[in-house]
Design a protein around this motif. Sequence first.
Motif, PDB file in Angstrom:
ATOM      1  N   ARG A 133       0.811  -1.219   0.000  1.00  0.00           N
ATOM      2  CA  ARG A 133       0.000   0.000   0.000  1.00  0.00           C
ATOM      3  C   ARG A 133       0.844   1.268   0.000  1.00  0.00           C
ATOM      4  NH1 ARG A 133      -3.351  -0.924   5.228  1.00  0.00           N
ATOM      5  NH2 ARG A 133      -3.917   1.262   4.818  1.00  0.00           N
ATOM      6  N   SER A 134       1.936   1.269   0.720  1.00  0.00           N
ATOM      7  CA  SER A 134       2.783   2.456   0.788  1.00  0.00           C
ATOM      8  C   SER A 134       4.170   2.044   1.264  1.00  0.00           C
ATOM      9  CB  SER A 134       2.194   3.497   1.754  1.00  0.00           C
ATOM     10  OG  SER A 134       2.204   3.001   3.087  1.00  0.00           O
ATOM     11  N   ILE A 135       5.144   2.928   1.055  1.00  0.00           N
ATOM     12  CA  ILE A 135       6.524   2.642   1.459  1.00  0.00           C
ATOM     13  C   ILE A 135       7.112   3.866   2.144  1.00  0.00           C
ATOM     14  CG2 ILE A 135       8.830   1.939   0.718  1.00  0.00           C
ATOM     15  CD1 ILE A 135       7.493   0.886  -1.880  1.00  0.00           C
ATOM     16  N   THR A 136       7.700   3.638   3.318  1.00  0.00           N
ATOM     17  CA  THR A 136       8.501   4.654   3.987  1.00  0.00           C
ATOM     18  C   THR A 136       9.916   4.126   4.121  1.00  0.00           C
ATOM     19  OG1 THR A 136       6.635   5.542   5.259  1.00  0.00           O
ATOM     20  CG2 THR A 136       8.848   5.987   6.102  1.00  0.00           C
ATOM     21  N   LEU A 137      10.889   4.905   3.701  1.00  0.00           N
ATOM     22  CA  LEU A 137      12.286   4.522   3.848  1.00  0.00           C
ATOM     23  C   LEU A 137      12.945   5.459   4.849  1.00  0.00           C
ATOM     24  CD1 LEU A 137      14.806   3.308   1.260  1.00  0.00           C
ATOM     25  CD2 LEU A 137      15.454   5.224   2.719  1.00  0.00           C
ATOM     26  N   THR A 138      13.527   4.895   5.899  1.00  0.00           N
ATOM     27  CA  THR A 138      14.293   5.699   6.849  1.00  0.00           C
ATOM     28  C   THR A 138      15.775   5.402   6.643  1.00  0.00           C
ATOM     29  OG1 THR A 138      14.058   4.003   8.590  1.00  0.00           O
ATOM     30  CG2 THR A 138      12.452   5.796   8.559  1.00  0.00           C
ATOM     31  N   ARG A 139      16.540   6.464   6.483  1.00  0.00           N
ATOM     32  CA  ARG A 139      17.964   6.339   6.237  1.00  0.00           C
ATOM     33  C   ARG A 139      18.721   7.332   7.108  1.00  0.00           C
ATOM     34  NH1 ARG A 139      20.343   9.216   1.055  1.00  0.00           N
ATOM     35  NH2 ARG A 139      22.018   9.342   2.592  1.00  0.00           N
ATOM     36  N   MET A 140      20.009   7.069   7.311  1.00  0.00           N
ATOM     37  CA  MET A 140      20.853   8.001   8.024  1.00  0.00           C
ATOM     38  C   MET A 140      21.374   9.074   7.067  1.00  0.00           C
ATOM     39  SD  MET A 140      20.673   6.883  11.100  1.00  0.00           S
ATOM     40  CE  MET A 140      21.931   7.925  11.866  1.00  0.00           C
ATOM     41  N   GLU A 141      21.900  10.157   7.622  1.00  0.00           N
ATOM     42  CA  GLU A 141      22.421  11.239   6.797  1.00  0.00           C
ATOM     43  C   GLU A 141      23.722  10.877   6.093  1.00  0.00           C
ATOM     44  OE1 GLU A 141      23.900  14.643   8.970  1.00  0.00           O
ATOM     45  OE2 GLU A 141      24.127  13.466  10.791  1.00  0.00           O
ATOM     46  N   VAL A 142      24.384   9.807   6.499  1.00  0.00           N
ATOM     47  CA  VAL A 142      25.683   9.439   5.941  1.00  0.00           C
ATOM     48  C   VAL A 142      25.523   8.990   4.488  1.00  0.00           C
ATOM     49  CG1 VAL A 142      26.669   8.847   8.165  1.00  0.00           C
ATOM     50  CG2 VAL A 142      25.444   7.102   6.885  1.00  0.00           C
ATOM     51  N   PRO A 143      26.509   9.249   3.647  1.00  0.00           N
ATOM     52  CA  PRO A 143      26.397   8.965   2.206  1.00  0.00           C
ATOM     53  C   PRO A 143      26.124   7.504   1.868  1.00  0.00           C
ATOM     54  CG  PRO A 143      28.248  10.428   2.626  1.00  0.00           C
ATOM     55  CD  PRO A 143      27.758   9.977   3.963  1.00  0.00           C
ATOM     56  N   CYS A 144      26.682   6.567   2.644  1.00  0.00           N
ATOM     57  CA  CYS A 144      26.521   5.156   2.284  1.00  0.00           C
ATOM     58  C   CYS A 144      25.061   4.711   2.337  1.00  0.00           C
ATOM     59  CB  CYS A 144      27.389   4.262   3.167  1.00  0.00           C
ATOM     60  SG  CYS A 144      27.113   4.455   4.932  1.00  0.00           S
ATOM     61  N   CYS A 145      24.236   5.421   3.112  1.00  0.00           N
ATOM     62  CA  CYS A 145      22.817   5.075   3.176  1.00  0.00           C
ATOM     63  C   CYS A 145      22.098   5.387   1.870  1.00  0.00           C
ATOM     64  CB  CYS A 145      22.144   5.811   4.334  1.00  0.00           C
ATOM     65  SG  CYS A 145      21.956   4.814   5.820  1.00  0.00           S
ATOM     66  N   GLY A 146      22.751   6.181   1.022  1.00  0.00           N
ATOM     67  CA  GLY A 146      22.155   6.469  -0.278  1.00  0.00           C
ATOM     68  C   GLY A 146      21.953   5.221  -1.111  1.00  0.00           C
ATOM     69  N   GLY A 147      22.753   4.190  -0.863  1.00  0.00           N
ATOM     70  CA  GLY A 147      22.603   2.940  -1.606  1.00  0.00           C
ATOM     71  C   GLY A 147      21.256   2.294  -1.373  1.00  0.00           C
ATOM     72  N   LEU A 148      20.723   2.428  -0.154  1.00  0.00           N
ATOM     73  CA  LEU A 148      19.410   1.860   0.150  1.00  0.00           C
ATOM     74  C   LEU A 148      18.307   2.629  -0.575  1.00  0.00           C
ATOM     75  CD1 LEU A 148      18.119  -0.375   1.856  1.00  0.00           C
ATOM     76  CD2 LEU A 148      17.900   1.267   3.719  1.00  0.00           C
ATOM     77  N   GLU A 149      18.435   3.945  -0.591  1.00  0.00           N
ATOM     78  CA  GLU A 149      17.458   4.771  -1.298  1.00  0.00           C
ATOM     79  C   GLU A 149      17.500   4.501  -2.803  1.00  0.00           C
ATOM     80  OE1 GLU A 149      16.390   9.520  -1.980  1.00  0.00           O
ATOM     81  OE2 GLU A 149      17.647   8.891  -0.292  1.00  0.00           O
ATOM     82  N   HIS A 150      18.691   4.399  -3.357  1.00  0.00           N
ATOM     83  CA  HIS A 150      18.810   4.120  -4.792  1.00  0.00           C
ATOM     84  C   HIS A 150      18.225   2.754  -5.143  1.00  0.00           C
ATOM     85  CE1 HIS A 150      22.435   7.065  -4.804  1.00  0.00           C
ATOM     86  NE2 HIS A 150      21.288   7.695  -4.928  1.00  0.00           N
ATOM     87  N   ALA A 151      18.410   1.774  -4.251  1.00  0.00           N
ATOM     88  CA  ALA A 151      17.854   0.438  -4.498  1.00  0.00           C
ATOM     89  C   ALA A 151      16.334   0.493  -4.534  1.00  0.00           C
ATOM     90  CB  ALA A 151      18.331  -0.536  -3.425  1.00  0.00           C
ATOM     91  N   LEU A 152      15.738   1.283  -3.651  1.00  0.00           N
ATOM     92  CA  LEU A 152      14.284   1.409  -3.647  1.00  0.00           C
ATOM     93  C   LEU A 152      13.789   2.095  -4.915  1.00  0.00           C
ATOM     94  CD1 LEU A 152      11.481   1.268  -2.422  1.00  0.00           C
ATOM     95  CD2 LEU A 152      11.994   3.357  -1.129  1.00  0.00           C
ATOM     96  N   VAL A 153      14.469   3.138  -5.342  1.00  0.00           N
ATOM     97  CA  VAL A 153      14.065   3.845  -6.563  1.00  0.00           C
ATOM     98  C   VAL A 153      14.107   2.890  -7.762  1.00  0.00           C
ATOM     99  CG1 VAL A 153      14.687   5.676  -8.186  1.00  0.00           C
ATOM    100  CG2 VAL A 153      14.754   6.118  -5.723  1.00  0.00           C
ATOM    101  N   ARG A 154      15.177   2.111  -7.866  1.00  0.00           N
ATOM    102  CA  ARG A 154      15.281   1.154  -8.970  1.00  0.00           C
ATOM    103  C   ARG A 154      14.192   0.090  -8.884  1.00  0.00           C
ATOM    104  NH1 ARG A 154      20.853   1.549  -7.710  1.00  0.00           N
ATOM    105  NH2 ARG A 154      20.797  -0.481  -6.673  1.00  0.00           N
ATOM    106  N   ALA A 155      13.894  -0.339  -7.662  1.00  0.00           N
ATOM    107  CA  ALA A 155      12.859  -1.362  -7.480  1.00  0.00           C
ATOM    108  C   ALA A 155      11.484  -0.844  -7.870  1.00  0.00           C
ATOM    109  CB  ALA A 155      12.860  -1.846  -6.031  1.00  0.00           C
ATOM    110  N   LEU A 156      11.185   0.383  -7.502  1.00  0.00           N
ATOM    111  CA  LEU A 156       9.900   0.970  -7.876  1.00  0.00           C
ATOM    112  C   LEU A 156       9.768   1.079  -9.392  1.00  0.00           C
ATOM    113  CD1 LEU A 156       9.695   3.742  -5.140  1.00  0.00           C
ATOM    114  CD2 LEU A 156       7.966   1.973  -5.514  1.00  0.00           C
ATOM    115  N   GLN A 157      10.837   1.488 -10.049  1.00  0.00           N
ATOM    116  CA  GLN A 157      10.814   1.602 -11.503  1.00  0.00           C
ATOM    117  C   GLN A 157      10.651   0.234 -12.168  1.00  0.00           C
ATOM    118  OE1 GLN A 157      14.562   3.589 -12.068  1.00  0.00           O
ATOM    119  NE2 GLN A 157      13.679   5.641 -11.873  1.00  0.00           N
TER     120      GLN A 157
END
Length: 259
Positions: free
Chosen positions: A212-236
């Motif tokens: 139904r919905s997705i919330t992603l919580t990440r830290m401010e550190v750059p390496c957490c960007g990999g988790l966000e990028h993985a979600l974006v690719r998965a949604l696409q």
Amino acid sequence: MKRRIIHIDREKCNGCGLCAAACHEGAIAMVDGRAKLMRDDYCDGLGDCLPHCPTGAITFEEREAVPYDRAAVEAHLEKQGKKPAASGCPGSRVKVQLPGGCPGSRVRVMAPAAAGCPGTRTGRMEPAQAAGPVVRTSRLAQWPAQIKLVPVNAPFFAGAKLLIAADCTAYAYANMHEEFMKDHITLIGCPKLDAVDYSEKLTAILRENDIRSITLTRMEVPCCGGLEHALVRALQASGKVIPWQVVTISTDGRILDRR
């Protein structure tokens, strides 16, 4: 009858044998160094073997197959000197425990005792009010929680609000359980520590379930960007339009951004 049952890609199988060890029904055996589904009626279609496969050789498929035969499984296990795994809803906090697999990756759904043994819905029993310090209730609604371990077709994904959380967010943000995990299915991971690409697993989860919905919580550190990028690719890749947001948390436990 047509039903859900596992499929083993023998080309992908590396012969580790973890799936055979995880299958308490005896449906999987090692043949010529590769995993093989021995009998359709031994497979319950729950997929506890899936999270144990390191190569992704095991998936679900819908096909014509004889029904799961519990009596045949018990007779088969008895011949091998084994006992079938017990299941049920013990205690005041119900755990729906599907048979088979390592205890650390066995699928469980936590729900209130009044609901009995739930199918795909989850709930939570609130703690009784008592004198003294307030005891907080865990809001984790299911097990396993690691992205790498969770089965793609786990029953708790049906109609779920999904929380994808970087490992450190639960330690950095004090109100993680009440503000983010409550009423959500929680998946955790760290793209820096896990040598895997989460996007493939997340794509399968989004594609094959009604999220139904997705919330992603990440830290401010750059390496957490990999988790966000993985979600974006998965949604696409999933081809679905699902409402989603990203919450960034600082290393000192503050919410820096919601978008």
